[in-house]
Motif scaffolding. Sequence first.
Motif, PDB file in Angstrom:
ATOM      1  N   UNK A   1       0.765  -1.010   0.129  1.00 60.99           N
ATOM      2  CA  UNK A   1      -0.117   0.152   0.125  1.00 60.99           C
ATOM      3  C   UNK A   1       0.848   1.177   0.120  1.00 60.99           C
ATOM      4  N   UNK A   2       0.419   2.168  -0.563  1.00 60.78           N
ATOM      5  CA  UNK A   2       1.106   3.482  -0.676  1.00 60.78           C
ATOM      6  C   UNK A   2       0.641   4.488   0.466  1.00 60.78           C
ATOM      7  N   UNK A   3       1.404   5.172   1.396  1.00 62.29           N
ATOM      8  CA  UNK A   3       1.246   5.835   2.291  1.00 62.29           C
ATOM      9  C   UNK A   3       0.868   7.231   1.788  1.00 62.29           C
ATOM     10  N   UNK A   4       0.168   7.810   2.252  1.00 64.05           N
ATOM     11  CA  UNK A   4      -0.448   9.241   1.949  1.00 64.05           C
ATOM     12  C   UNK A   4       0.274  10.247   2.771  1.00 64.05           C
ATOM     13  N   UNK A   5       1.094   9.796   3.622  1.00 59.87           N
ATOM     14  CA  UNK A   5       1.848  10.767   4.749  1.00 59.87           C
ATOM     15  C   UNK A   5       3.224  10.404   4.758  1.00 59.87           C
ATOM     16  N   UNK A   6       4.265  11.139   4.537  1.00 61.19           N
ATOM     17  CA  UNK A   6       5.628  10.952   5.209  1.00 61.19           C
ATOM     18  C   UNK A   6       6.191  12.130   6.034  1.00 61.19           C
ATOM     19  N   UNK A   7       7.140  11.837   6.401  1.00 66.17           N
ATOM     20  CA  UNK A   7       7.513  13.046   7.386  1.00 66.17           C
ATOM     21  C   UNK A   7       9.342  13.307   7.292  1.00 66.17           C
ATOM     22  N   UNK A   8       9.480  14.476   7.000  1.00 66.60           N
ATOM     23  CA  UNK A   8      11.067  14.692   6.798  1.00 66.60           C
ATOM     24  C   UNK A   8      11.617  14.472   8.157  1.00 66.60           C
ATOM     25  N   UNK A   9      13.221  14.496   7.936  1.00 68.40           N
ATOM     26  CA  UNK A   9      14.017  14.120   8.961  1.00 68.40           C
ATOM     27  C   UNK A   9      13.794  15.282  10.169  1.00 68.40           C
ATOM     28  N   UNK A  10      13.908  16.490   9.864  1.00 66.21           N
ATOM     29  CA  UNK A  10      13.685  17.604  10.569  1.00 66.21           C
ATOM     30  C   UNK A  10      12.399  17.500  11.495  1.00 66.21           C
ATOM     31  N   UNK A  65      -4.758  13.638  11.523  1.00 64.15           N
ATOM     32  CA  UNK A  65      -6.040  14.036  11.051  1.00 64.15           C
ATOM     33  C   UNK A  65      -6.081  15.279  10.215  1.00 64.15           C
ATOM     34  N   UNK A  66      -7.185  15.326   9.243  1.00 67.87           N
ATOM     35  CA  UNK A  66      -7.563  16.065   8.145  1.00 67.87           C
ATOM     36  C   UNK A  66      -8.994  16.466   8.110  1.00 67.87           C
ATOM     37  N   UNK A  67      -9.158  17.736   8.172  1.00 71.82           N
ATOM     38  CA  UNK A  67     -10.423  18.106   8.343  1.00 71.82           C
ATOM     39  C   UNK A  67     -11.172  17.459   7.111  1.00 71.82           C
ATOM     40  N   UNK A  68     -12.527  16.999   7.061  1.00 73.59           N
ATOM     41  CA  UNK A  68     -13.119  16.255   6.061  1.00 73.59           C
ATOM     42  C   UNK A  68     -13.417  16.937   4.800  1.00 73.59           C
ATOM     43  N   UNK A  69     -13.721  18.148   4.936  1.00 71.36           N
ATOM     44  CA  UNK A  69     -13.742  19.143   3.502  1.00 71.36           C
ATOM     45  C   UNK A  69     -12.383  19.213   3.117  1.00 71.36           C
ATOM     46  N   UNK A  70     -11.276  19.478   3.980  1.00 67.21           N
ATOM     47  CA  UNK A  70     -10.046  19.662   3.174  1.00 67.21           C
ATOM     48  C   UNK A  70      -9.441  18.507   2.435  1.00 67.21           C
ATOM     49  N   UNK A  71      -9.897  17.220   3.229  1.00 67.92           N
ATOM     50  CA  UNK A  71      -9.378  16.020   2.694  1.00 67.92           C
ATOM     51  C   UNK A  71     -10.202  15.621   1.366  1.00 67.92           C
ATOM     52  N   UNK A  72     -11.607  16.093   1.200  1.00 64.58           N
ATOM     53  CA  UNK A  72     -12.031  15.959   0.162  1.00 64.58           C
ATOM     54  C   UNK A  72     -11.212  16.684  -1.145  1.00 64.58           C
ATOM     55  N   UNK A  73     -10.536  17.813  -0.633  1.00 66.21           N
ATOM     56  CA  UNK A  73     -10.034  18.599  -1.799  1.00 66.21           C
ATOM     57  C   UNK A  73      -8.622  17.967  -2.056  1.00 66.21           C
ATOM     58  N   UNK A  74      -7.912  17.464  -1.045  1.00 63.02           N
ATOM     59  CA  UNK A  74      -6.680  16.856  -1.317  1.00 63.02           C
ATOM     60  C   UNK A  74      -6.455  15.469  -1.264  1.00 63.02           C
ATOM     61  N   UNK A  75      -7.738  14.636  -1.524  1.00 65.29           N
ATOM     62  CA  UNK A  75      -7.461  13.142  -1.263  1.00 65.29           C
ATOM     63  C   UNK A  75      -6.692  12.570  -2.459  1.00 65.29           C
ATOM     64  N   UNK A  76      -6.207  13.366  -3.628  1.00 65.92           N
ATOM     65  CA  UNK A  76      -5.409  12.759  -4.376  1.00 65.92           C
ATOM     66  C   UNK A  76      -4.094  13.116  -4.173  1.00 65.92           C
ATOM     67  N   UNK A  77      -3.648  13.714  -3.197  1.00 63.23           N
ATOM     68  CA  UNK A  77      -2.411  14.271  -2.914  1.00 63.23           C
ATOM     69  C   UNK A  77      -1.548  13.309  -1.841  1.00 63.23           C
ATOM     70  N   UNK A  78      -0.265  13.449  -2.097  1.00 63.83           N
ATOM     71  CA  UNK A  78       0.444  12.797  -1.122  1.00 63.83           C
ATOM     72  C   UNK A  78       0.998  14.074   0.129  1.00 63.83           C
ATOM     73  N   UNK A  79       0.981  13.926   1.389  1.00 61.88           N
ATOM     74  CA  UNK A  79       1.427  14.822   2.257  1.00 61.88           C
ATOM     75  C   UNK A  79       2.807  14.595   2.618  1.00 61.88           C
ATOM     76  N   UNK A  80       3.717  15.638   2.760  1.00 58.76           N
ATOM     77  CA  UNK A  80       5.096  15.245   3.306  1.00 58.76           C
ATOM     78  C   UNK A  80       4.959  16.507   4.503  1.00 58.76           C
ATOM     79  N   UNK A  81       5.076  16.077   5.628  1.00 64.17           N
ATOM     80  CA  UNK A  81       5.071  16.972   6.944  1.00 64.17           C
ATOM     81  C   UNK A  81       6.402  17.344   7.055  1.00 64.17           C
ATOM     82  N   UNK A  82       6.459  18.652   7.143  1.00 64.89           N
ATOM     83  CA  UNK A  82       7.918  19.275   7.362  1.00 64.89           C
ATOM     84  C   UNK A  82       7.970  20.304   8.498  1.00 64.89           C
ATOM     85  N   UNK A  83       8.862  21.001   8.666  1.00 62.34           N
ATOM     86  CA  UNK A  83       9.067  22.133   9.950  1.00 62.34           C
ATOM     87  C   UNK A  83       9.901  22.939   9.262  1.00 62.34           C
TER      88      UNK A  83
END
Length: 124
Positions: A1-10, A65-83
């Motif tokens: 399965x392809x993850x929807x979220x990844x996290x940078x080292x920082x 977690x993502x707001x339901x409306x925001x997820x509807x908009x971004x559901x076809x996108x991979x998220x990379x959490x950075x700082x």
Amino acid sequence: MIARLSVTESATELIRELANKHGDLMFYQAGGCCEGTQPQCFEKGGYYPRMHDAMIGLAEGFEFWIDRDLFDYWQYSHFTLDVLEGFGPGGFSLESPLGKTFKVHYRLFTEEELANLAPVKRSI
């Protein structure tokens, strides 16, 4: 399965620092209001997802977690959490007193990735 979220080292380093100080964490990305769409980090239970919000993955073992409306908009996108250094638009997030702010970078999934996406968990 392809993850929807990844996290940078920082971001990983900051999450570990916050977990050492605050214990279990959670992330929530709202669709607007005071914090815009900046991801917020809270102590677990410090924020309750709304009905049908989407949990897209784990950031260092903590629910994102993502707001339901925001997820509807971004559901076809991979998220990379950075700082980033600096104070974000919200200020409610646990990293704010450290002069840092979480940020998400987005990219669209490929057709092959879309066929194998990890499922989301919805709040009830």
